[in-house]
Design an enzyme around this catalytic site. Structure first.
Site, PDB file in Angstrom:
ATOM      1  CG  ASP A 209      12.323 -34.747  42.275  1.00  0.00           C
ATOM      2  OD1 ASP A 209      12.945 -34.223  41.337  1.00  0.00           O
ATOM      3  OD2 ASP A 209      11.620 -35.765  42.145  1.00  0.00           O
TER       4      ASP A 209
ATOM      5  CE  LYS B 176      18.993 -32.460  42.348  1.00  0.00           C
ATOM      6  NZ  LYS B 176      17.825 -33.163  42.920  1.00  0.00           N
TER       7      LYS B 176
ATOM      8  N   GLY C 244      14.661 -32.520  36.647  1.00  0.00           N
ATOM      9  CA  GLY C 244      13.718 -31.408  36.517  1.00  0.00           C
ATOM     10  C   GLY C 244      13.978 -30.491  37.688  1.00  0.00           C
ATOM     11  CG  HIS C 245      17.387 -29.311  38.637  1.00  0.00           C
ATOM     12  ND1 HIS C 245      18.757 -29.282  38.607  1.00  0.00           N
ATOM     13  CD2 HIS C 245      17.063 -30.607  38.937  1.00  0.00           C
ATOM     14  CE1 HIS C 245      19.232 -30.483  38.874  1.00  0.00           C
ATOM     15  NE2 HIS C 245      18.230 -31.307  39.061  1.00  0.00           N
TER      16      HIS C 245
ATOM     17  CD  GLN D 204      19.546 -37.632  37.893  1.00  0.00           C
ATOM     18  OE1 GLN D 204      20.735 -37.652  37.656  1.00  0.00           O
ATOM     19  NE2 GLN D 204      18.711 -36.935  37.147  1.00  0.00           N
TER      20      GLN D 204
HETATM   21  P1  GDP Z   1      15.217 -30.535  42.228  1.00  0.00           P
HETATM   22  O1  GDP Z   1      15.066 -31.581  41.201  1.00  0.00           O
HETATM   23  O2  GDP Z   1      16.067 -30.961  43.386  1.00  0.00           O
HETATM   24  O3  GDP Z   1      15.671 -29.205  41.671  1.00  0.00           O
HETATM   25  O4  GDP Z   1      13.758 -30.282  42.837  1.00  0.00           O
HETATM   26  P2  GDP Z   1      12.378 -30.164  42.001  1.00  0.00           P
HETATM   27  O5  GDP Z   1      12.324 -28.841  41.354  1.00  0.00           O
HETATM   28  O6  GDP Z   1      12.170 -31.367  41.162  1.00  0.00           O
HETATM   29  O7  GDP Z   1      11.336 -30.311  43.182  1.00  0.00           O
HETATM   30  C1  GDP Z   1      11.317 -29.441  44.263  1.00  0.00           C
HETATM   31  C2  GDP Z   1       9.931 -28.791  44.307  1.00  0.00           C
HETATM   32  O8  GDP Z   1       9.757 -28.152  45.559  1.00  0.00           O
HETATM   33  C3  GDP Z   1       9.750 -27.695  43.270  1.00  0.00           C
HETATM   34  O9  GDP Z   1       8.408 -27.640  42.895  1.00  0.00           O
HETATM   35  C4  GDP Z   1      10.154 -26.435  44.024  1.00  0.00           C
HETATM   36  O10 GDP Z   1       9.545 -25.254  43.491  1.00  0.00           O
HETATM   37  C5  GDP Z   1       9.603 -26.747  45.377  1.00  0.00           C
HETATM   38  N1  GDP Z   1      10.341 -26.152  46.515  1.00  0.00           N
HETATM   39  C6  GDP Z   1      11.672 -25.948  46.664  1.00  0.00           C
HETATM   40  N2  GDP Z   1      11.940 -25.487  47.913  1.00  0.00           N
HETATM   41  C7  GDP Z   1      10.752 -25.414  48.558  1.00  0.00           C
HETATM   42  C8  GDP Z   1      10.371 -25.050  49.876  1.00  0.00           C
HETATM   43  O11 GDP Z   1      11.186 -24.717  50.723  1.00  0.00           O
HETATM   44  N3  GDP Z   1       9.038 -25.115  50.182  1.00  0.00           N
HETATM   45  C9  GDP Z   1       8.096 -25.506  49.269  1.00  0.00           C
HETATM   46  N4  GDP Z   1       6.827 -25.560  49.662  1.00  0.00           N
HETATM   47  N5  GDP Z   1       8.425 -25.875  48.025  1.00  0.00           N
HETATM   48  C10 GDP Z   1       9.738 -25.834  47.672  1.00  0.00           C
HETATM   49  P1  IMO Z   2      16.236 -34.410  39.790  1.00  0.00           P
HETATM   50  O1  IMO Z   2      17.568 -33.908  39.273  1.00  0.00           O
HETATM   51  C1  IMO Z   2      13.846 -37.819  41.089  1.00  0.00           C
HETATM   52  C2  IMO Z   2      14.591 -41.640  39.100  1.00  0.00           C
HETATM   53  C3  IMO Z   2      13.510 -42.208  38.216  1.00  0.00           C
HETATM   54  C4  IMO Z   2      13.767 -43.694  38.372  1.00  0.00           C
HETATM   55  C5  IMO Z   2      15.290 -43.765  38.442  1.00  0.00           C
HETATM   56  C6  IMO Z   2      15.959 -44.072  37.113  1.00  0.00           C
HETATM   57  O2  IMO Z   2      15.088 -33.610  39.313  1.00  0.00           O
HETATM   58  O3  IMO Z   2      16.288 -34.590  41.264  1.00  0.00           O
HETATM   59  P2  IMO Z   2      16.388 -42.699  34.883  1.00  0.00           P
HETATM   60  O4  IMO Z   2      15.446 -41.968  33.975  1.00  0.00           O
HETATM   61  O5  IMO Z   2      17.452 -41.834  35.456  1.00  0.00           O
HETATM   62  O6  IMO Z   2      16.941 -43.933  34.269  1.00  0.00           O
HETATM   63  O7  IMO Z   2      15.461 -43.201  36.109  1.00  0.00           O
HETATM   64  O8  IMO Z   2      15.716 -42.491  38.893  1.00  0.00           O
HETATM   65  N1  IMO Z   2      15.014 -40.268  38.758  1.00  0.00           N
HETATM   66  C7  IMO Z   2      14.706 -39.189  39.486  1.00  0.00           C
HETATM   67  N2  IMO Z   2      13.926 -39.061  40.580  1.00  0.00           N
HETATM   68  N3  IMO Z   2      14.488 -36.744  40.593  1.00  0.00           N
HETATM   69  C8  IMO Z   2      15.290 -36.860  39.523  1.00  0.00           C
HETATM   70  O9  IMO Z   2      16.069 -35.845  39.076  1.00  0.00           O
HETATM   71  C9  IMO Z   2      15.394 -38.118  38.888  1.00  0.00           C
HETATM   72  N4  IMO Z   2      16.066 -38.574  37.802  1.00  0.00           N
HETATM   73  C10 IMO Z   2      15.838 -39.893  37.749  1.00  0.00           C
HETATM   74  O10 IMO Z   2      12.233 -41.840  38.668  1.00  0.00           O
HETATM   75  O11 IMO Z   2      13.267 -44.128  39.611  1.00  0.00           O
HETATM   76 MG    MG Z   3      13.552 -32.600  40.199  1.00  0.00          MG
END
Ligand code: GDP
Ligand code: IMO
Ligand code: MG
Length: 424
Positions: A13, A16, A40-41, A222
């Site tokens: 998270d 990416k 979840g991207h 991840q």
């Molecule tokens: P990912 O799994 O690495 O793609 O990241 P996620 O989408 O799960 O979580 C990142 C969260 O931070 C999302 O809600 C993005 O919209 C938000 N986000 C990304 N870059 C920034 C930033 O520079 N500032 C803020 N405030 N939010 C950001």
């Molecule tokens: P993105 O790509 C954050 C965590 C789960 C749990 C562990 C194992 O959005 O960054 P799993 O379902 O893979 O067997 O869970 O890994 N986990 C993540 N945490 N971002 C993710 O993906 C994750 N995918 C799995 O919360 O701790």
């Molecule tokens: Mg994510």
């Protein structure tokens, strides 16, 4: 030319999806190489906010192909839902999305097994996303998994039944109650839907592109601290999230990898169980969660929050061979007058170390912090030059670059595509 890898250096998270979307226009192909719907991207642009789970984050950019590689575990039901949600954007996914025949299929029974295994672990549960990731990779390594290419074979149904029946024994042993029928109807509908997409030998497609001197971006899911080999085992996911995973998860040679972009938040989060040395269980942690809207993009769970952890970040940079760093969510720290960075771990015997090792995360670590002055509200846009950033922020970035011995070439200060500073 060749393959650049973008991956998370923390526990996922990091942002990416946002940065892949920002950079995708520079590439011919964007590809996912591991993980599945546990990811979840989030992408934001032009007033649109969209969360992708299995489909690569290059999908909104015109004239590029997206590949779901062999290292991915694909849930056809989630895939069908994702495609439905993307319908309103008129993307030509049947043309621009290539899915590896070698990718493993997540079956309904895998999701049930994930839930049953987690329930059986009780207090020791991993906190999995319950998307069936672990059980599907177990079947891959156990050599009885079912792959995307199998869905067109005459014996697909008998393979499916054989594997499902094998696992029913485990569910019964775990005394797990379930109703498979409803899931199965949806699953077989989704299988027919999946057949209408380009299912191919994506390793050949990607290697042809490499030979034609095209550029490919490999999108990690991840983060490195969730890597099956190098993460905080057993509280990890079941794939190699690190740069080397791009080779096995796409079928490309190590020599084809150019840049490795390592992405991290200006602080730290983790969702699910497991060690987190810099976790803040106080009002500062709560403030980080609120300012950063730190709730899971896949499960909606509150993310655990804490300060940046340098020993862990150095470790992640090392195992990935990171060539450029991208720092995300700088804006989340705007309202903090003091910002801390963990430089060392202090162990129960009084010793200290600035390195993450096999033993460190299993002990009761006290983080040793260095304090930084906050930078206040950022008045920046994508045209702001680095030298025009507030001094405390420049100071923070330059300190990290020195400690990590790697340049920070992108600074993100908001979720939108436009809220991104690319240096140089
Ligand atoms: P990912 O799994 O690495 O793609 O990241 P996620 O989408 O799960 O979580 C990142 C969260 O931070 C999302 O809600 C993005 O919209 C938000 N986000 C990304 N870059 C920034 C930033 O520079 N500032 C803020 N405030 N939010 C950001
Ligand atoms: P993105 O790509 C954050 C965590 C789960 C749990 C562990 C194992 O959005 O960054 P799993 O379902 O893979 O067997 O869970 O890994 N986990 C993540 N945490 N971002 C993710 O993906 C994750 N995918 C799995 O919360 O701790
Ligand atoms: Mg994510």
């Amino acid at each position: 030319m060749g393959v650049d890898v973008l991956l998370g250096l923390q526990w996922g998270d990091e942002g990416k999806g946002k940065i892949v979307d920002v950079l995708a226009g520079n590439y011919a192909i964007v590809s996912r190489f591991q993980g599945g719907p546990n990811a979840g991207h989030t992408l934001e642009f032009d007033g649109i906010k969209h969360v992708l789970h299995q489909i690569p984050s290059g999908v909104f950019r015109k004239n590029i192909s997206n590949v779901i590689g062999n290292g991915v575990v694909l849930d056809p039901v989630v895939f069908m839902e994702e495609v439905e949600e993307l319908k309103k954007y008129n993307l030509d996914l049947r043309e621009n999305l290539h899915i590896s025949k070698r990718a493993q299929l997540i079956l309904p029974i895998h999701r049930l097994l994930d839930a049953a295994q987690e329930a059986a672990k009780g207090e020791k549960k991993i906190g999995s996303t319950l998307r069936g990731i672990g059980p599907t990779y177990q079947d891959k390594v156990g050599r009885h998994g079912i792959r995307v290419g199998d869905i067109v074979a005459d014996n697909f149904r008998s393979k499916y039944d054989e594997l499902t029946n094998r696992h029913k024994i485990s569910l019964d042993y775990l005394k797990f109650e379930y109703d498979l029928d409803a899931y199965e109807d949806e699953f077989f509908k989704a299988i027919e839907f999946l057949k209408t997409f380009r299912l191919s030998d994506t390793e050949n497609y990607i290697n042809d592109a490499i030979r034609q001197k095209k550029s490919i971006l490999a999108e990690g899911a991840q983060g490195s601290l969730l890597d099956i080999d190098f993460g905080s085992y057993p509280f990890v996911t079941s794939s190699n999230t690190m740069a080397a995973g791009a080779c096995t998860g796409l079928g490309v040679a190590p020599s084809a990898i150019n840049e490795v972009f390592g992405i991290f938040k200006a602080y730290c989060t983790r969702v699910g169980s497991g060690p987190f040395p810099t976790e803040l269980l106080d009002e500062t942690g709560e403030k980080l969660r609120k300012e950063g809207a730190e709730y899971g993009a896949t499960t909606g769970r509150p993310r655990r929050c804490g300060w940046l952890d340098l020993p862990a970040l150095k470790y992640a940079i090392t195992i990935n061979g990171v060539t450029q760093l991208f720092m995300m969510k700088a804006d989340v720290l705007n309202s903090f007058s003091e910002i801390k960075v963990c430089t060392h771990y202090k162990f129960p015997d009084g010793s200290q170390s600035d390195a993450l090792t096999y033993d460190s995360l299993s002990q009761d670590i006290e983080p040793i912090y260095k304090s930084f002055q906050g930078w206040g509200n950022l008045d920046v846009d994508k045209n702001t030059a680095f030298h025009d950033l507030p001094d405390p922020l420049k100071n923070y970035i330059q300190y990290l670059e020195g400690e990590l011995d790697t340049p920070i070439n992108i600074i993100s200060f908001g979720p939108d595509r436009s809220e991104t500073m690319i240096r140089n």
